[in-house]
Design an enzyme around this catalytic site. Structure first.
Site, PDB file in Angstrom:
ATOM      1  N   HIS A 163      -3.683  42.926  23.908  1.00 30.40           N
ATOM      2  CA  HIS A 163      -2.865  42.417  22.797  1.00 30.40           C
ATOM      3  C   HIS A 163      -1.391  42.665  23.106  1.00 30.40           C
ATOM      4  CE1 HIS A 163      -1.022  41.967  18.882  1.00 30.40           C
ATOM      5  NE2 HIS A 163      -2.056  41.213  18.579  1.00 30.40           N
ATOM      6  N   GLU A 190       0.989  43.697  21.380  1.00 31.74           N
ATOM      7  CA  GLU A 190       1.516  44.974  20.890  1.00 31.74           C
ATOM      8  C   GLU A 190       1.120  46.116  21.821  1.00 31.74           C
ATOM      9  OE1 GLU A 190      -0.024  44.629  16.922  1.00 31.74           O
ATOM     10  OE2 GLU A 190       1.369  42.975  16.562  1.00 31.74           O
ATOM     11  N   GLY A 245       3.192  37.814  13.802  1.00 30.55           N
ATOM     12  CA  GLY A 245       3.796  38.570  12.708  1.00 30.55           C
ATOM     13  C   GLY A 245       5.159  38.059  12.271  1.00 30.55           C
ATOM     14  N   GLY A 305      -3.899  38.100  12.266  1.00 26.14           N
ATOM     15  CA  GLY A 305      -3.414  39.438  11.930  1.00 26.14           C
ATOM     16  C   GLY A 305      -3.204  39.597  10.431  1.00 26.14           C
ATOM     17  N   GLY A 306      -1.946  39.458   9.993  1.00 28.04           N
ATOM     18  CA  GLY A 306      -1.575  39.727   8.600  1.00 28.04           C
ATOM     19  C   GLY A 306      -2.464  39.045   7.574  1.00 28.04           C
ATOM     20  N   SER A 350       0.579  34.121  13.380  1.00 24.74           N
ATOM     21  CA  SER A 350       0.939  33.620  12.053  1.00 24.74           C
ATOM     22  C   SER A 350      -0.025  32.567  11.495  1.00 24.74           C
ATOM     23  CB  SER A 350       2.389  33.089  12.044  1.00 24.74           C
ATOM     24  OG  SER A 350       3.285  34.154  12.304  1.00 24.74           O
ATOM     25  N   ASN A 355      -7.687  40.575  13.059  1.00 21.78           N
ATOM     26  CA  ASN A 355      -7.165  41.752  13.772  1.00 21.78           C
ATOM     27  C   ASN A 355      -6.415  42.606  12.755  1.00 21.78           C
ATOM     28  OD1 ASN A 355      -6.025  43.608  15.472  1.00 21.78           O
ATOM     29  ND2 ASN A 355      -4.539  42.176  16.378  1.00 21.78           N
ATOM     30  N   TRP A 356      -7.060  43.665  12.325  1.00 21.37           N
ATOM     31  CA  TRP A 356      -6.473  44.486  11.256  1.00 21.37           C
ATOM     32  C   TRP A 356      -5.350  45.391  11.750  1.00 21.37           C
ATOM     33  CZ3 TRP A 356     -11.691  46.363   8.638  1.00 21.37           C
ATOM     34  CH2 TRP A 356     -12.198  45.300   7.876  1.00 21.37           C
ATOM     35  N   LYS A 357      -5.211  45.538  13.049  1.00 19.46           N
ATOM     36  CA  LYS A 357      -4.194  46.435  13.609  1.00 19.46           C
ATOM     37  C   LYS A 357      -4.371  47.831  12.989  1.00 19.46           C
ATOM     38  CE  LYS A 357      -1.503  42.351  14.419  1.00 19.46           C
ATOM     39  NZ  LYS A 357      -0.233  41.728  14.714  1.00 19.46           N
ATOM     40  N   GLU A 366      -1.846  33.859  22.311  1.00 16.80           N
ATOM     41  CA  GLU A 366      -0.995  34.336  21.218  1.00 16.80           C
ATOM     42  C   GLU A 366       0.459  34.363  21.689  1.00 16.80           C
ATOM     43  OE1 GLU A 366      -3.293  36.824  18.174  1.00 16.80           O
ATOM     44  OE2 GLU A 366      -2.732  38.174  19.781  1.00 16.80           O
TER      45      GLU A 366
END
Ligand code: PGA
Length: 251
Positions: A90, A92, A168, A229-230, A208, A10-12, A162
């Site tokens: 998601h 966010e 994150g 993600g990251g 994470s 997930n590149w956001k 999640e």
């Protein structure tokens, strides 16, 4: 893992078209593991050009096929350019953009009807976990999100568990915590959604995940992969997570 694992990056709000292309040119698929990137709208077409066997997902969609919704993109628009799936709900989007369970009731079936694989995200906040409210929250989100999905399409939905406190933050859930919550989601699917459907639905863990902790998480039979993600922003790290999910190096 018993189902074919799926590792979705997930590149956001990261990566231009050029960066997306460079990423996909640097990654090599593995047989026996499905890999996907969830890209910003503007990079989707470039991803599709360069993706090869990597699936390309959007990170949001509107539930209507078209209409007066300035700034939105619909499922048929994504399908027209060749997108394979879409992340919905998601945390966010729930937190910053008022994504509601009510909207998700429409988004999940709309995605399926258009031909997209929806990844429905669910998860509790730290306060909810501390208050002992995790299971109720998960049951509610799963039930609401899938309420209007036709029975014969339920097996096509992917769920991502999640925990919000793990996204994150570097605070990854333990394999025991993740396994327990995946079992809660599966039991909810069986009990409230449709008998025996739990075994058919792929459930990813997200929060994470990185190249260092992926293998220990994937040791759990109840995890069908990860939403990352990251750690999905660099091809080498992402590919180590894909490798940790098993399969064999493709030629
Ligand atoms: P993270 O994000 O891996 O950076 O925690 C996961 C996600 O938001 O899907």
């Amino acid at each position: 893992m018993t189902r074919t694992p799926l590792i979705a990056g997930n590149w956001k709000m990261h990566k231009t078209r050029a960066e997306a292309r460079a990423f996909l040119e640097a990654v090599r698929p593995r047989d026996g593991v499905d890999a996907a990137v969830c890209a910003p709208f503007t990079a989707l077409a470039a991803c599709l050009d360069a993706a090869g066997r990597v699936a390309v997902f959007a990170q949001n969609m509107h539930e209507a096929p078209n209409g007066a919704f300035t700034g939105e993109v619909s499922a048929p628009m994504l399908v027209e350019i060749g997108v394979h799936g879409v992340v919905v709900g998601h945390s966010e989007r729930r937190q910053y953009f008022n994504e509601t369970d009510r909207a998700l009731q429409h988004k999940v079936p709309a995605a399926l009807e258009a031909g997209l694989v929806p990844i429905l995200c669910v998860g509790e906040t730290e306060d909810e976990r501390e208050a002992g409210d995790t299971e109720r929250k998960l049951r509610h989100q799963v039930q609401e999100g899938l309420r209007d999905v036709p029975g014969e399409r339920l097996g096509d939905v992917v769920i991502a568990y999640e925990p919000v406190w793990a996204i994150g933050t570097g605070k990854v859930a333990t394999v025991e915590q993740a396994t327990e919550m995946h079992q809660v989601v599966r039991a909810t699917l069986d009990r409230v959604v449709a008998p025996r459907i739990g075994a058919e639905v792929a459930i990813l863990y997200g929060g994470s995940v990185n190249a260092g902790n992926a293998a220990s998480l994937f040791a759990s039979e109840d995890l069908d992969g990860a939403l990352v993600g990251g750690a999905s922003l660099e091809p080498a790290g992402f590919w180590r997570i894909v490798a940790a999910a098993g399969g064999t190096a493709a030629r």
